[in-house]
Each structure stands twice: as C-alpha cells, then as structure tokens.
Design a protein around this motif. Sequence first.
Motif, PDB file in Angstrom:
ATOM      1  N   MET A  82      60.730  86.572   5.726  1.00  0.00           N
ATOM      2  CA  MET A  82      60.668  88.012   5.948  1.00  0.00           C
ATOM      3  C   MET A  82      59.232  88.512   6.018  1.00  0.00           C
ATOM      4  SD  MET A  82      61.935  91.067   6.291  1.00  0.00           S
ATOM      5  CE  MET A  82      63.657  91.155   5.795  1.00  0.00           C
ATOM      6  N   TRP A  83      58.383  88.067   5.088  1.00  0.00           N
ATOM      7  CA  TRP A  83      57.064  88.678   4.939  1.00  0.00           C
ATOM      8  C   TRP A  83      55.933  87.889   5.581  1.00  0.00           C
ATOM      9  CZ3 TRP A  83      57.149  93.537   4.140  1.00  0.00           C
ATOM     10  CH2 TRP A  83      58.221  94.099   3.460  1.00  0.00           C
ATOM     11  N   SER A  84      56.263  86.816   6.296  1.00  0.00           N
ATOM     12  CA  SER A  84      55.249  86.150   7.109  1.00  0.00           C
ATOM     13  C   SER A  84      54.980  86.996   8.353  1.00  0.00           C
ATOM     14  CB  SER A  84      55.722  84.756   7.508  1.00  0.00           C
ATOM     15  OG  SER A  84      56.916  84.857   8.256  1.00  0.00           O
ATOM     16  N   ARG A  85      53.924  86.686   9.034  1.00  0.00           N
ATOM     17  CA  ARG A  85      53.652  87.360  10.305  1.00  0.00           C
ATOM     18  C   ARG A  85      54.588  86.791  11.363  1.00  0.00           C
ATOM     19  NH1 ARG A  85      47.970  86.418  12.101  1.00  0.00           N
ATOM     20  NH2 ARG A  85      48.336  84.326  11.255  1.00  0.00           N
ATOM     21  N   TRP A  86      55.206  87.660  12.146  1.00  0.00           N
ATOM     22  CA  TRP A  86      56.165  87.233  13.151  1.00  0.00           C
ATOM     23  C   TRP A  86      55.518  87.202  14.532  1.00  0.00           C
ATOM     24  CZ3 TRP A  86      61.353  90.291  12.024  1.00  0.00           C
ATOM     25  CH2 TRP A  86      61.834  89.891  10.759  1.00  0.00           C
ATOM     26  N   ALA A  87      55.973  86.266  15.345  1.00  0.00           N
ATOM     27  CA  ALA A  87      55.503  86.183  16.727  1.00  0.00           C
ATOM     28  C   ALA A  87      56.661  85.785  17.631  1.00  0.00           C
ATOM     29  CB  ALA A  87      54.372  85.163  16.854  1.00  0.00           C
ATOM     30  N   LEU A  88      56.592  86.237  18.866  1.00  0.00           N
ATOM     31  CA  LEU A  88      57.555  85.845  19.881  1.00  0.00           C
ATOM     32  C   LEU A  88      56.767  85.163  20.996  1.00  0.00           C
ATOM     33  CD1 LEU A  88      60.618  86.072  20.392  1.00  0.00           C
ATOM     34  CD2 LEU A  88      60.128  87.999  21.890  1.00  0.00           C
ATOM     35  N   VAL A  89      57.042  83.879  21.189  1.00  0.00           N
ATOM     36  CA  VAL A  89      56.353  83.095  22.214  1.00  0.00           C
ATOM     37  C   VAL A  89      57.270  82.994  23.427  1.00  0.00           C
ATOM     38  CG1 VAL A  89      55.228  80.910  22.756  1.00  0.00           C
ATOM     39  CG2 VAL A  89      55.186  81.776  20.403  1.00  0.00           C
ATOM     40  N   ARG A  90      56.735  83.332  24.583  1.00  0.00           N
ATOM     41  CA  ARG A  90      57.533  83.296  25.810  1.00  0.00           C
ATOM     42  C   ARG A  90      56.888  82.368  26.838  1.00  0.00           C
ATOM     43  NH1 ARG A  90      61.682  86.886  26.450  1.00  0.00           N
ATOM     44  NH2 ARG A  90      61.757  88.718  25.097  1.00  0.00           N
ATOM     45  N   THR A  91      57.731  81.778  27.663  1.00  0.00           N
ATOM     46  CA  THR A  91      57.276  80.922  28.743  1.00  0.00           C
ATOM     47  C   THR A  91      58.033  81.281  30.013  1.00  0.00           C
ATOM     48  OG1 THR A  91      57.112  78.624  29.496  1.00  0.00           O
ATOM     49  CG2 THR A  91      58.944  79.155  28.061  1.00  0.00           C
ATOM     50  N   ARG A  92      57.381  81.130  31.156  1.00  0.00           N
ATOM     51  CA  ARG A  92      58.032  81.465  32.429  1.00  0.00           C
ATOM     52  C   ARG A  92      59.141  80.472  32.768  1.00  0.00           C
ATOM     53  NH1 ARG A  92      55.515  85.171  35.673  1.00  0.00           N
ATOM     54  NH2 ARG A  92      53.462  85.891  35.005  1.00  0.00           N
ATOM     55  N   SER A  93      58.890  79.196  32.497  1.00  0.00           N
ATOM     56  CA  SER A  93      59.883  78.158  32.804  1.00  0.00           C
ATOM     57  C   SER A  93      60.776  77.914  31.592  1.00  0.00           C
ATOM     58  CB  SER A  93      59.175  76.857  33.197  1.00  0.00           C
ATOM     59  OG  SER A  93      58.335  77.061  34.314  1.00  0.00           O
ATOM     60  N   PRO A  94      62.030  77.541  31.795  1.00  0.00           N
ATOM     61  CA  PRO A  94      62.971  77.327  30.672  1.00  0.00           C
ATOM     62  C   PRO A  94      62.702  76.000  29.966  1.00  0.00           C
ATOM     63  CG  PRO A  94      64.061  76.865  32.744  1.00  0.00           C
ATOM     64  CD  PRO A  94      62.700  77.370  33.103  1.00  0.00           C
ATOM     65  N   LEU A  95      61.700  75.981  29.099  1.00  0.00           N
ATOM     66  CA  LEU A  95      61.235  74.735  28.486  1.00  0.00           C
ATOM     67  C   LEU A  95      61.613  74.579  27.019  1.00  0.00           C
ATOM     68  CD1 LEU A  95      57.653  74.557  30.075  1.00  0.00           C
ATOM     69  CD2 LEU A  95      59.685  73.247  30.710  1.00  0.00           C
ATOM     70  N   PHE A  96      62.093  75.636  26.377  1.00  0.00           N
ATOM     71  CA  PHE A  96      62.465  75.518  24.967  1.00  0.00           C
ATOM     72  C   PHE A  96      63.869  74.914  24.843  1.00  0.00           C
ATOM     73  CE2 PHE A  96      59.605  79.411  24.516  1.00  0.00           C
ATOM     74  CZ  PHE A  96      58.494  78.622  24.279  1.00  0.00           C
ATOM     75  N   VAL A  97      64.088  74.225  23.736  1.00  0.00           N
ATOM     76  CA  VAL A  97      65.379  73.578  23.495  1.00  0.00           C
ATOM     77  C   VAL A  97      65.937  74.050  22.154  1.00  0.00           C
ATOM     78  CG1 VAL A  97      64.669  71.561  24.819  1.00  0.00           C
ATOM     79  CG2 VAL A  97      64.400  71.547  22.333  1.00  0.00           C
ATOM     80  N   LEU A  98      67.256  73.939  22.006  1.00  0.00           N
ATOM     81  CA  LEU A  98      67.937  74.364  20.786  1.00  0.00           C
ATOM     82  C   LEU A  98      68.456  73.140  20.037  1.00  0.00           C
ATOM     83  CD1 LEU A  98      69.120  76.663  19.007  1.00  0.00           C
ATOM     84  CD2 LEU A  98      71.173  76.560  20.457  1.00  0.00           C
ATOM     85  N   PRO A  99      67.798  72.723  18.940  1.00  0.00           N
ATOM     86  CA  PRO A  99      68.263  71.551  18.195  1.00  0.00           C
ATOM     87  C   PRO A  99      69.528  71.851  17.406  1.00  0.00           C
ATOM     88  CG  PRO A  99      66.373  72.542  17.104  1.00  0.00           C
ATOM     89  CD  PRO A  99      66.559  73.295  18.394  1.00  0.00           C
TER      90      PRO A  99
END
Length: 372
Positions: free
Chosen positions: A255-272
Amino acid sequence: MLTFGEHDQSLLHINIREEMVLELARLQLWLGERIVEKRIATGQALAFVDPERERQDCLGPAGAAMITATAKLAYEHIWKRSMEMRWKPKSQKAMEKDANPPRPKLSVKPVGKNHFIPRWFIRDHWAVGGKVLRWRRTNDGWKSAPRGFGEWGFRQKLYSDRLEAYFSLIEGDAKEPVQMLLDTRPLNGPQRESLVGFLVIQMLRNPYFIDAVRVDIAPTLAEHGFAGDLEMASKAYEAIYQNNEFYNLLAHPVMWSRWALVRTRSPLFVLPDVFGARADLGDGLRVIVPLTPTACFVTLRGSESEKRIVPRYLPADEGLARRISSVLIKSAANEFLSHPEFRIDESSQAVTFKELLEEIEAAIDQDDQGSM
C-alpha cells in the motif's frame, strides 16, 4: 474559480477528494489549450511569441478582467454544477454508509472448479477473441497452446466453498479499481484498499502457495495426530485469512510503497500462474503485477506518507519490457499466459527482481527530471 465557491461550506466526504482533483486538473488543461488556441489564432508561429507582451496582455488590466470573467463562468457552469449534481450527493451517500456500514453477505455455493486467477481478469485483460495463449514448462523448454479463457487458472476443490465466496467479494470490489488504474484515473482510499486486498489475496490463493503451506504445517499436524488429514490441512490454511497481523505484514508495504504503471506499445508482458513476481528487498514486500499484455503495475522501493493521486507512469522500450517479462516468466511455477503475438526471446538479458526494480526506478527518476 475556487474563490467564487468559498462561500459554500458544505461538508464533503474525504473519498470525493481524488475525483475533485482530477476534475480540476482536466479543467486546467482544457483552459490552457483554449488560451493557446486563442493567442495563436491569427497564425502567429510559437517561435515569434513575445513573452513580455503575452504577460502584459494576459496579466494586465484587460487580462485580469478576462480571467475573472472566465473564472466566474467556470464556477457557475462547471464547478458549481459538479458540486451540486455529483459531489454533494455522493458525499451524503458516503457519510450515510459510514454511519450505517452494510455488512457484506457471503453467497456460499457449491463450486467444483476454483479459479485462483479470476475468469473476469483473464477475459477482460488477457483474452483475444475469447482465447488465450498458454505456455507450459516442459523438458524441452516452454511450449505454447491456445486455450479458452476459462480453461486456465483453476484447480478442482482447491479450497472451501466459503473461502471461494469470500474471494468473490474481494474480486468484485477490485474490478473497478483495476480498470481505473489502467485508465489513469485516481483511486480514493477505499478503492486503493480494495486493489491492495486483491493483490494480496492473489498471492495467497494460488495452489503453489497452498501446497507450500501444507508441506510446512505437515510436521505440526502429524505431531498432534493429524498426519495425512487433508481436511485439517485445509482448515489450517484457511486460518490464515483470520490472521490480521499476517495480512498487514503483506499489505502495508504494498500500500505505502511508491506505485508505478509501466506500459509498452507491443504486447510483451506475460501473466504467470502465481499472478506476478514478488520479493522482499529489505523494506517489505514489493510486487510486479502484469495487468494486461501492455501494462504492468509495479511497487517501487521507499515509502509514501500520503498516496499520490495517480501512480508514476513509465513508457518502456522493448528491452525493458522484455526484461520485465523474463522476471515474470522466471516467477511462474509451471505456466503463464501471453498475447497471441508474444514469442520468448532467448537473447533477452537476464536480470534479478532487484536489478529490474532499480532499472525502473532510475528510468522514472530520469523521466521526472526531464519533465521539470
């Protein structure tokens, strides 16, 4: 504009704060664009704008009168209207809810398949045409195969029907905050709590964590005469959800860490199959959670005493996106999902969770300096 509204002393609920801040930011941007359009309407090139003349025209007597008139119009037609039609009624409902909080009701039903990764999350954020691409670890490396979105992320009789109903409540509360996060809309306090609760539950409900818990408690159960008793092992696991201290140990740093949203143009992220990557780097739990094939939620090191209205934003090049995916793939127990276009890049540089977080933080800090 805000000065015109100072006479209104209506009490507003704290949960309306983020929505009002967003509206104010939108209004400032919209007005700024209209002012620029008006000042260069004659075709004047920006390179030939005289700052001193602009300052005099905009802040001199004529400009000051126009500012006041604009502020009055904005107050009467935008801010006051929003206050009366949206924020006051919302505040009243929120205060009534605080005074008489509803008691959530568990709708316990017999469930055969327990989806430890919600079907709606896969359907809405990972499926293409109702299908997903599932990758499975084999002796020859990762192999992929298409599957229906509901054919992945479940096990038979993983936990009790009551616990399934409890998870359903948490999922329901988190669905809108997840979408708001993706839309860069600010979350209020309860929405942030719902999001964090959802992330923590996703860490605890996957079968690999459950199996690990059962292995850890097996000697204790055997000592008390319950060796091999699966029902007792399940009860011991489900007792975790009554341990507020344990939950807070996980939730507080997220909750109290700094949050970030990383985005990429190509669909390169995966869901483990464990929903994301996580590690304790010495100051509490940190997570990297892929929300879509192009958007990844990250909790950075350090802490905040007050949450930012929206998380930090970082556009990732292909190299960084590939390194994020490599860490996510490494975190998978046996399987992961990807966009149909995704292919594993064997040449991608291997990094640790800590190294990746440091790289993301450095890129965000550099981006912040560049925008100052």
